[in-house]
Design a protein around this motif. Structure first.
Motif, PDB file in Angstrom:
ATOM      1  N   LEU A  71       0.837  -1.190   0.000  1.00  0.00           N
ATOM      2  CA  LEU A  71       0.000   0.000   0.000  1.00  0.00           C
ATOM      3  C   LEU A  71       0.880   1.251   0.000  1.00  0.00           C
ATOM      4  O   LEU A  71       1.858   1.330   0.747  1.00  0.00           O
ATOM      5  N   PRO A  72       0.537   2.232  -0.831  1.00  0.00           N
ATOM      6  CA  PRO A  72       1.296   3.489  -0.809  1.00  0.00           C
ATOM      7  C   PRO A  72       1.070   4.224   0.513  1.00  0.00           C
ATOM      8  O   PRO A  72       0.070   3.979   1.213  1.00  0.00           O
ATOM      9  N   PRO A  73       1.982   5.134   0.903  1.00  0.00           N
ATOM     10  CA  PRO A  73       1.867   5.825   2.200  1.00  0.00           C
ATOM     11  C   PRO A  73       0.510   6.473   2.434  1.00  0.00           C
ATOM     12  O   PRO A  73      -0.027   6.394   3.543  1.00  0.00           O
ATOM     13  N   GLU A  74      -0.055   7.092   1.398  1.00  0.00           N
ATOM     14  CA  GLU A  74      -1.307   7.824   1.589  1.00  0.00           C
ATOM     15  C   GLU A  74      -2.476   6.901   1.887  1.00  0.00           C
ATOM     16  O   GLU A  74      -3.503   7.328   2.435  1.00  0.00           O
ATOM     17  N   GLN A  75      -2.366   5.601   1.551  1.00  0.00           N
ATOM     18  CA  GLN A  75      -3.448   4.656   1.844  1.00  0.00           C
ATOM     19  C   GLN A  75      -3.265   3.961   3.199  1.00  0.00           C
ATOM     20  O   GLN A  75      -4.179   3.299   3.682  1.00  0.00           O
ATOM     21  N   ARG A  76      -2.100   4.105   3.794  1.00  0.00           N
ATOM     22  CA  ARG A  76      -1.845   3.417   5.069  1.00  0.00           C
ATOM     23  C   ARG A  76      -2.430   4.173   6.258  1.00  0.00           C
ATOM     24  O   ARG A  76      -2.602   3.625   7.323  1.00  0.00           O
ATOM     25  N   ARG A  77      -2.680   5.463   6.079  1.00  0.00           N
ATOM     26  CA  ARG A  77      -3.206   6.317   7.150  1.00  0.00           C
ATOM     27  C   ARG A  77      -2.319   6.227   8.400  1.00  0.00           C
ATOM     28  O   ARG A  77      -2.765   5.986   9.506  1.00  0.00           O
ATOM     29  N   ILE A  78      -1.023   6.426   8.156  1.00  0.00           N
ATOM     30  CA  ILE A  78      -0.030   6.463   9.229  1.00  0.00           C
ATOM     31  C   ILE A  78       0.639   7.830   9.186  1.00  0.00           C
ATOM     32  O   ILE A  78       1.121   8.252   8.128  1.00  0.00           O
ATOM     33  N   ALA A  79       0.632   8.531  10.310  1.00  0.00           N
ATOM     34  CA  ALA A  79       1.242   9.862  10.370  1.00  0.00           C
ATOM     35  C   ALA A  79       2.549   9.784  11.149  1.00  0.00           C
ATOM     36  O   ALA A  79       2.697   8.971  12.070  1.00  0.00           O
ATOM     37  N   ILE A  80       3.512  10.642  10.768  1.00  0.00           N
ATOM     38  CA  ILE A  80       4.823  10.656  11.415  1.00  0.00           C
ATOM     39  C   ILE A  80       5.094  12.037  12.006  1.00  0.00           C
ATOM     40  O   ILE A  80       4.889  13.063  11.347  1.00  0.00           O
ATOM     41  N   VAL A  81       5.576  12.041  13.256  1.00  0.00           N
ATOM     42  CA  VAL A  81       6.129  13.245  13.864  1.00  0.00           C
ATOM     43  C   VAL A  81       7.636  13.027  13.947  1.00  0.00           C
ATOM     44  O   VAL A  81       8.105  12.131  14.651  1.00  0.00           O
ATOM     45  N   PHE A  82       8.396  13.841  13.190  1.00  0.00           N
ATOM     46  CA  PHE A  82       9.836  13.651  13.102  1.00  0.00           C
ATOM     47  C   PHE A  82      10.572  14.407  14.204  1.00  0.00           C
ATOM     48  O   PHE A  82       9.990  15.193  14.966  1.00  0.00           O
ATOM     49  N   GLN A  83      11.887  14.163  14.259  1.00  0.00           N
ATOM     50  CA  GLN A  83      12.769  14.859  15.208  1.00  0.00           C
ATOM     51  C   GLN A  83      12.692  16.364  15.005  1.00  0.00           C
ATOM     52  O   GLN A  83      12.595  17.125  15.961  1.00  0.00           O
ATOM     53  N   GLN A  84      12.743  16.802  13.762  1.00  0.00           N
ATOM     54  CA  GLN A  84      12.539  18.201  13.418  1.00  0.00           C
ATOM     55  C   GLN A  84      11.073  18.383  13.012  1.00  0.00           C
ATOM     56  O   GLN A  84      10.477  17.490  12.417  1.00  0.00           O
ATOM     57  N   ALA A  85      10.500  19.533  13.341  1.00  0.00           N
ATOM     58  CA  ALA A  85       9.066  19.749  13.114  1.00  0.00           C
ATOM     59  C   ALA A  85       8.677  19.654  11.636  1.00  0.00           C
ATOM     60  O   ALA A  85       7.593  19.191  11.300  1.00  0.00           O
ATOM     61  N   MET A  86       9.572  20.094  10.737  1.00  0.00           N
ATOM     62  CA  MET A  86       9.351  19.991   9.293  1.00  0.00           C
ATOM     63  C   MET A  86       8.019  20.611   8.864  1.00  0.00           C
ATOM     64  O   MET A  86       7.256  20.031   8.093  1.00  0.00           O
ATOM     65  N   LEU A  87       7.745  21.812   9.382  1.00  0.00           N
ATOM     66  CA  LEU A  87       6.551  22.540   8.962  1.00  0.00           C
ATOM     67  C   LEU A  87       6.787  23.170   7.598  1.00  0.00           C
ATOM     68  O   LEU A  87       7.926  23.424   7.205  1.00  0.00           O
ATOM     69  N   PHE A  88       5.708  23.450   6.873  1.00  0.00           N
ATOM     70  CA  PHE A  88       5.828  24.087   5.569  1.00  0.00           C
ATOM     71  C   PHE A  88       6.095  25.578   5.788  1.00  0.00           C
ATOM     72  O   PHE A  88       5.236  26.297   6.319  1.00  0.00           O
ATOM     73  N   PRO A  89       7.270  26.069   5.386  1.00  0.00           N
ATOM     74  CA  PRO A  89       7.643  27.463   5.714  1.00  0.00           C
ATOM     75  C   PRO A  89       6.783  28.507   5.014  1.00  0.00           C
ATOM     76  O   PRO A  89       6.662  29.628   5.498  1.00  0.00           O
ATOM     77  N   HIS A  90       6.164  28.145   3.868  1.00  0.00           N
ATOM     78  CA  HIS A  90       5.366  29.117   3.119  1.00  0.00           C
ATOM     79  C   HIS A  90       3.927  29.191   3.625  1.00  0.00           C
ATOM     80  O   HIS A  90       3.146  30.016   3.142  1.00  0.00           O
ATOM     81  N   LEU A  91       3.587  28.325   4.612  1.00  0.00           N
ATOM     82  CA  LEU A  91       2.240  28.324   5.172  1.00  0.00           C
ATOM     83  C   LEU A  91       2.273  28.798   6.618  1.00  0.00           C
ATOM     84  O   LEU A  91       3.248  28.563   7.340  1.00  0.00           O
ATOM     85  N   GLY A  92       1.199  29.462   7.056  1.00  0.00           N
ATOM     86  CA  GLY A  92       1.077  29.854   8.439  1.00  0.00           C
ATOM     87  C   GLY A  92       0.718  28.670   9.319  1.00  0.00           C
ATOM     88  O   GLY A  92       0.544  27.538   8.848  1.00  0.00           O
ATOM     89  N   VAL A  93       0.574  28.929  10.614  1.00  0.00           N
ATOM     90  CA  VAL A  93       0.280  27.860  11.564  1.00  0.00           C
ATOM     91  C   VAL A  93      -1.046  27.178  11.236  1.00  0.00           C
ATOM     92  O   VAL A  93      -1.127  25.942  11.167  1.00  0.00           O
ATOM     93  N   LYS A  94      -2.093  27.950  10.994  1.00  0.00           N
ATOM     94  CA  LYS A  94      -3.406  27.358  10.740  1.00  0.00           C
ATOM     95  C   LYS A  94      -3.394  26.514   9.469  1.00  0.00           C
ATOM     96  O   LYS A  94      -3.945  25.403   9.439  1.00  0.00           O
ATOM     97  N   ALA A  95      -2.745  27.007   8.433  1.00  0.00           N
ATOM     98  CA  ALA A  95      -2.681  26.258   7.178  1.00  0.00           C
ATOM     99  C   ALA A  95      -1.869  24.981   7.338  1.00  0.00           C
ATOM    100  O   ALA A  95      -2.200  23.937   6.760  1.00  0.00           O
TER     101      ALA A  95
END
Length: 351
Positions: A71-95
Motif C-alpha cells: 500500500l502506498p503511504p497515503e493509503q496506510r493512514r499512518i502519520a509521522i512526527v519527526f525529530q525536526q518539526a518539518m513545517l511548511f515554511p510558506h504556510l502559516g500555523v493554521k494552514a
C-alpha cells in the motif's frame, strides 16, 4: 492496536531483519543510534519498501512480498512526527495544521480541528508564521498537523531529541494527551530510557538491525541501571505540598518527602536517581540529608554487577542501587527493614 512485523531490508552495508508482534496503544521502539529504528519506521509508514516480508496493523496487510501487496503511504493512514518539526515554511500555523485534514477523506474525518487546537493550546499561535514559533511550539503544531490527518497509527520518530530538557518535558504531556483524548495508538521511537518510562507501556528493543526483546519500561530501566549515566530513574507523582523551612513537603508512604524544587499547591512529577539514595542498616544519629525513610526491602535484582534494592513504604516504591559488597555488609535481604536517606536537592522536577 496489533502490529505484526517480519521484514528484511538491506541498505549499503546495513541490514535490518526485524520480526515482532506487539499489542497496545503506547508502544516504544528503543535502541541506540544506528540500530535501525528509523529504518523500521520508514518501512511501516511506506516511505521505504522492504526487500521481503510482511507488515500488518489490526489484520490489515500494509505490505506482503508473498501476496505482492504494498500500500502506498497515503493509503496506510499512518502519520509521522519527526525529530525536526518539518513545517511548511510558506504556510502559516493554521494552514499547516489543516494540511492533512483537508486531504483526508470525509469518511475518516473523526477529529474536529478545534478539539486539537484546544488540547494542544494552539489558539494564540493560529495567525503566526511558522518562523515566529519556538522549538516547542513548532513541535506542537507538527503534532497537531499529524493528528488532524486522522491516522490509524501515529509514529513519533525521536520527536524530543532536538529539544532542550525544559521544552522536552513541556511537550511530553501534549504527546500523551492527544493519544488518550482521540484514541490514536502510537509507536514512540527513542534512545532515552526516561522517555520510554514516560511515554510507553511496552517496548521493542533493537540492536544491530534486529528486535532482540520485548519488555516493559520498568524492566528496561532495571536492565540498564548499572550502565546508565543516571542509574535507575524513580518517577514520583507528588501532590498536596506544603512549605517547611524553605523546602516543599509532600506526603509519601508513611511520612513526607522534603524537596527543594517544588511548586506550591501543584501536583508535580519528579525523577530521583537510584544512586542518590543512601542506605543505612540502623537509624543514623544525625545526617545532613533532609529525608530519612524507614522502608521494607521487597526485592533484590542484579544489573551488570550492581544490585537494585526495591524499597517499600506503605505501598510506595523506590529503587536504590548499591554494590554487592555493601549489600553483604548491611545484611540486606528481602523482608529486612532499611533506612533510606535522600537529599532534598536530589529530586528533579520534570513538569
Amino acid at each position: 492496536m496489533r502490529l505484526q512485523i517480519d521484514v528484511a531490508k538491506t541498505q549499503g552495508h546495513f541490514t535490518l531483519q526485524a520480526a515482532a508482534a506487539v499489542e497496545g496503544q503506547r508502544t516504544g521502539i528503543f535502541g541506540q543510534s544506528g540500530c535501525g529504528k528509523s529504518t523500521l519506521v520508514h518501512l511501516i509508514s511506506g516511505l521505504l519498501q522492504p526487500d521481503r516480508g510482511e507488515i500488518a496493523i489490526d489484520g490489515l496487510t500494509l505490505f506482503s512480498s508473498e501476496k505482492k501487496i504494498s500500500l502506498p503511504p497515503e493509503q496506510r493512514r499512518i502519520a509521522i512526527v519527526f525529530q525536526q518539526a518539518m513545517l511548511f515554511p510558506h504556510l502559516g500555523v493554521k494552514a499547516n495544521l489543516l494540511y492533512g485534514y483537508k486531504r483526508c477523506s470525509k469518511a475518516n474525518r473523526r477529529i474536529d480541528p478545534q478539539a486539537i487546537i484546544d488540547v494542544l493550546q494552539l489558539e494564540p499561535l493560529l495567525n503566526r508564521g511558522v518562523n515566529r514559533l519556538s522549538g516547542g511550539e513548532k513541535q506542537r503544531v507538527a503534532l497537531g498537523r499529524s493528528v488532524l490527518s486522522n491516522p490509524r497509527l501515529l509514529l513519533m520518530d525521536e520527536p524530543l531529541s532536538a529539544l532542550d530538557d525544559t521544552l522536552r518535558f513541556q511537550i511530553i504531556p501534549y504527546l500523551k494527551s492527544v493519544s488518550a483524548e482521540f484514541g490514536i495508538p502510537y509507536l514512540f521511537i527513542s534512545h532515552s530510557v526516561l522517555e520510554m518510562q514516560l511515554m510507553t507501556d511496552r517496548i521493542l528493543v533493537m540492536k544491530e538491525g534486529k528486535i532482540i526483546e520485548e519488555t516493559s519500561p520498568d524492566q528496561l530501566a532495571r536492565n540498564r541501571m548499572a550502565t546508565s549515566q543516571t542509574g535507575y530513574l524513580n518517577l514520583l507523582h507528588l501532590e498536596e505540598p506544603s512549605v517547611e523551612n524553605g523546602l516543599y513537603s509532600y506526603p509519601w508512604g508513611s511520612g513526607r518527602l522534603l524537596v527543594s524544587d517544588g511548586q506550591e499547591g501543584k501536583t508535580s512529577l519528579f525523577e530521583l536517581s537510584s544512586r542518590d539514595i543512601i542506605l543505612f542498616k540502623q537509624h543514623p544519629k544525625a545526617i545532613s540529608a533532609r529525608n530519612l525513610l524507614a522502608c521494607t526491602v521487597t526485592e533484590l535484582f542484579r544489573s551488570d554487577g550492581r544490585l537494585g534494592v526495591v524499597l517499600s513504604s506503605c505501598g510506595k516504591k523506590l529503587i536504590a542501587e548499591i554494590v554487592r559488597s555493601a549489600a553483604e555488609e548491611l545484611d540486606i535481604t528481602e523482608g529486612s527493614t532499611i533506612f533510606a536517606a535522600i537529599k532534598a536537592s536530589s529530586f528533579r522536577r520534570l513538569d
